[in-house]
Every structure is written in C-alpha cells, then in structure tokens.
Design an enzyme around this catalytic site. Structure first.
Site: not given
Ligand code: NAD
Ligand code: NA
Length: 395
Positions: A53, A111, A235
């Site tokens: 996202f 980080d 969840y």
């Molecule tokens: P993702 O794993 O695709 O993205 C995570 C991002 O965080 C990446 O860019 C990664 O490099 C970065 N990251 C992780 N640890 C880090 C650190 N220590 N320092 C810097 N960057 C770091 O995950 P996603 O599914 O896109 O999740 C993003 C948000 O969306 C989360 O809050 C998640 O709960 C929420 N969300 C996800 C879903 C789903 O179904 N995937 C649905 C609703 C909400």
């Molecule tokens: Na993301």
C-alpha cells in the site's frame, strides 16, 4: 543470471528486476489512466514506500498528483549472486520513471524506527522540499528496535484470551489443514503493539513538526484492516488488532495536534485484504483472500493496492470535501469487500473448503499469480529465460 521464483512457504526468496519494473509500470499506467487530481498533495513523505500500500501511495502521489516524494523503506540489495528484495527493484523502477516524468524522487533505505533515519529524512526535506503536505505511514514489520530503550520488540500473530482453531491453507502446496494457535501472553501483546501500534507514527509526526518540515494543513494517513468474522480471532481481536487499536488511538491524538497546525488532519484508512508480503505471513487470512478474490472478481469489484489507493486519494482525500468516517472515525475503502452479499457467500463457502475443492471453490490460482507478481514473476513481455544482472545500484 537467469532468475526463477524460489518459493519457501509464504515467502519467495528471489525477485526479478525487469519483472518488478513491469509491475511498477502497470501501476503507473493505471494511475495515469484515471487522470490528474486537481487538489492532490505536492510534497509527500512515504514511510514504507517500497511495496504494498505504501508503494501504491507513492505512485498515486507522483503520477496522479504530480507530487515530489521522499520514500523510506528497508530493503536488501543483491549480494553474493542473490537477487535483491522486490522493494529494492520496485524503488529503482519507480524512481527512474518519476524522474523521467520530471518529478523529484529521493530514497532512504534504513530502519524507519530509528532516530537516525528520521533525522536523515528531515535533512532531506529541509534541503530539497522545504515542507511536506502529506505523510503516508505504511510500515509492516516483524520487529522494532525501540529508539529510546534499545529493546528489540518482536510482533506476533496470535489470538488473545483463548486458543483459536480454524482452517488455513499452505498457498504454495495447496493443502488445506486445521491450525491451532495458543493465545498470546501479556508480553507478546505489548511487543506487537510496540511494533505495529501508533508510537512510531507519533514519533515521526512529532519530529517533523519539531523540525518545522510539516506544512500547515498537512495530512497524515496510516492503514488498517478489519475483515470478516472468520478471521477476527487472529486479526481484529488478536495481537495485531490490538496494535491497530493503538494506531487508532495515535490517529486521534495526531489529529488534534495537526488540527492546531493550520487545520491539518490525521486518520486511518481501513483497506481491503490483499496479497502482500505482510498479509501472506498471517495464518488463515490467505485462505480467506483466496475466497474473497473469487467472489469479488465474479462481481467485477476486485481491486489491487493501486486501485484501492487511487480511489482513496480521488474519492476521499483529495476530492475537495471532508473525509467520510465510520462511527470510529475511520475511512472505509474496504467497503466493497465488506458488502453483505460478499460476506454471506464467504460464510457459506468457508466450511465447505477442502484440499480437493480448493481450486474450484476459491481463486487460489489468482492468489498465486498475485503472490508471484509481487516478486516480479509472471509479468507479460518479460523473457524469464534471459540472463539478467541482479545487481542494480539504488538510485
Ligand atoms: P508490505 O510488507 O508490502 O510493506 C511494508 C513496507 O514497510 C515496505 O516498504 C518495507 O520496506 C517497509 N518496512 C518494513 N520494516 C521497515 C523498517 N524497519 N524501516 C523502514 N521500512 C520498513 O505491507 P502492506 O501489506 O502494504 O502493509 C502496509 C500497511 O497496510 C500495514 O499497516 C498493514 O497492516 C496495512 N494493511 C494491509 C492489508 C493487506 O491485506 N495487506 C490490508 C489493510 C491494511
Ligand atoms: Na507498504
């Protein structure tokens, strides 16, 4: 080298640079096809910008709003003949495309929980952008080193209060089985909130305000998930859900701060369940996603990350009117997922699923296609037999 997918459980340990670039281009093309938003942000900080996202938020800001962006992420370059992580290749492809379109795009790999990366981000904003008018907070991480105490908190995905048993699927092998997960203890609940709750988001916004690099009237958004009852124990009511409650607490506190700063705003958007690296690690949820994809595709309502975020920007954040909140002050772009006709079907299908009928009752094939696509595999027009250089320097 020739790069092929190597799937190990719920991760793929390889990624294809050209495939990731094609995946980025698909998202850029989608956003462009929707046209420019008139009231969009102009200078944007995305924390968690390389996948999922957050990446879609960065693409929408750049190609849907002509914004300049600073992206923060934690990705691994190619080393010892191993390909880099997909977020590494995604970022390079995105940055090249953004700069070719005349947009500023700068990247910080490190980080985001640390004081040092916050400092680097502030310095970059001061030097290049002056102030940002949107901050997207989209981290998903298994651990956080607390910047003040040095304690390493590890998040877990467990029920709270009682043991939980339900169906789950090994998405790689296509085997449906029953999983039993013991409830988290108090320390695990606190650790998960320390990683996925709102404290770090607040630290970011406080640091940006303190350094005067947040424009008056700026917006900050973070993402959450609610989903159907079958997944609530793991969840919404589990350790991750409690952490998300803390994220909601932070949104309210930040909103008050930003209201006092030129009438800005902080809020949570509840997004749809989608295949990402973060969601594929959650028990039970991938089986639900496989059912959901089938039902939503049949209804023509299926969306990916880019469709979700483009819609969030176009119809909620930058349509010139106020945000539409639910009774808990959240924006709901999970509306199509949560439609009663969809959820009633999920309830009917769920008890019937077995390993044998998995391919017919669910879109497990679509799940796998999406999963591999995250790593740059299965994109049209890419020659996966061709030799490709895995080592690509960050831009
Ligand atoms: P993702 O794993 O695709 O993205 C995570 C991002 O965080 C990446 O860019 C990664 O490099 C970065 N990251 C992780 N640890 C880090 C650190 N220590 N320092 C810097 N960057 C770091 O995950 P996603 O599914 O896109 O999740 C993003 C948000 O969306 C989360 O809050 C998640 O709960 C929420 N969300 C996800 C879903 C789903 O179904 N995937 C649905 C609703 C909400
Ligand atoms: Na993301």
């Amino acid at each position: 080298m020739v790069i092929k997918p190597k799937v190990r459980g719920f991760v793929c340990v390889t990624a294809h640079p050209a495939g990731c670039a094609a995946h980025i281009q698909e998202q850029i093309d989608y956003v462009k096809s929707k046209g420019l938003l008139k009231n969009g942000p102009k200078k944007v900080l995305v924390i968690g910008a390389s996948t999922g996202f957050g990446l879609s938020s960065r693409i929408t800001a750049t190609f849907g709003c002509q914004a300049d962006t600073l992206g923060i992420f934690f990705e691994r370059p190619s080393e010892e003949g191993r390909p880099a992580t997909p977020g590494w290749y995604n970022t390079i492809a995105f940055t090249n495309a953004a700069r070719a379109a005349g947009r500023y795009a700068k990247n910080i790999n490190g980080d985001a929980f640390s004081d040092d990366i916050k400092k680097q981000a502030i310095e970059a904003i001061k030097a290049d952008l002056g102030q940002v008018d949107l901050v997207v907070y989209s981290l998903a991480s298994p651990r956080r080193t607390h910047p003040k105490t040095g304690v390493v908190h590890k998040s877990c995905l467990k029920p709270v209060g009682q043991t939980y048993t339900n169906k789950t699927v090994d998405t790689d092998k296509g085997v449906v089985s029953e999983i039993t997960i013991e409830p988290a203890n108090e320390a695990e609940i606190a650790d998960t909130t320390a990683v996925m709750g709102g404290e770090d988001w607040e630290m970011w916004i406080d640091a940006l305000l303190e350094a005067n690099v947040l424009a008056p009237g700026a917006t900050t958004v973070s993402y959450s998930y609610i989903g159907p009852e079958v997944t609530w124990a793991i969840y919404k009511n589990g350790t991750i859900g409690l952490a998300k409650n803390d994220l909601e607490r932070a949104a309210k506190s930040l909103d008050a701060k930003l209201k006092a700063h030129g009438y800005g705003r902080a809020f949570i958007s509840v997004n749809k369940a989608l295949v990402t690296q973060a969601s594929s690690a959650i028990p039970v949820v991938p089986l639900y996603i496989s059912i959901l994809y089938k039902l939503m595709k049949a209804r023509g309502t299926h969306e990916g990350c880019i469709q979700q975020i483009q819609r969030l920007f176009a119809t909620e954040m930058y349509n010139g009117s106020a945000l539409n909140f639910d009774d808990a002050r959240r924006v709901r772009i999970d509306d199509l997922e949560m439609r009663p006709d969809v959820q009633e079907e999920v309830k009917k299908i769920w008890p019937q699923i077995t390993t044998e009928n998995l391919p017919s009752l669910t879109d497990i094939a679509g799940y796998r296609t999406e999963f591999l696509k995250m790593f740059g595999f299965g994109l049209p027009g890419i020659d996966y037999e061709a030799d490709i250089e895995p080592h690509v320097p960050m831009v």
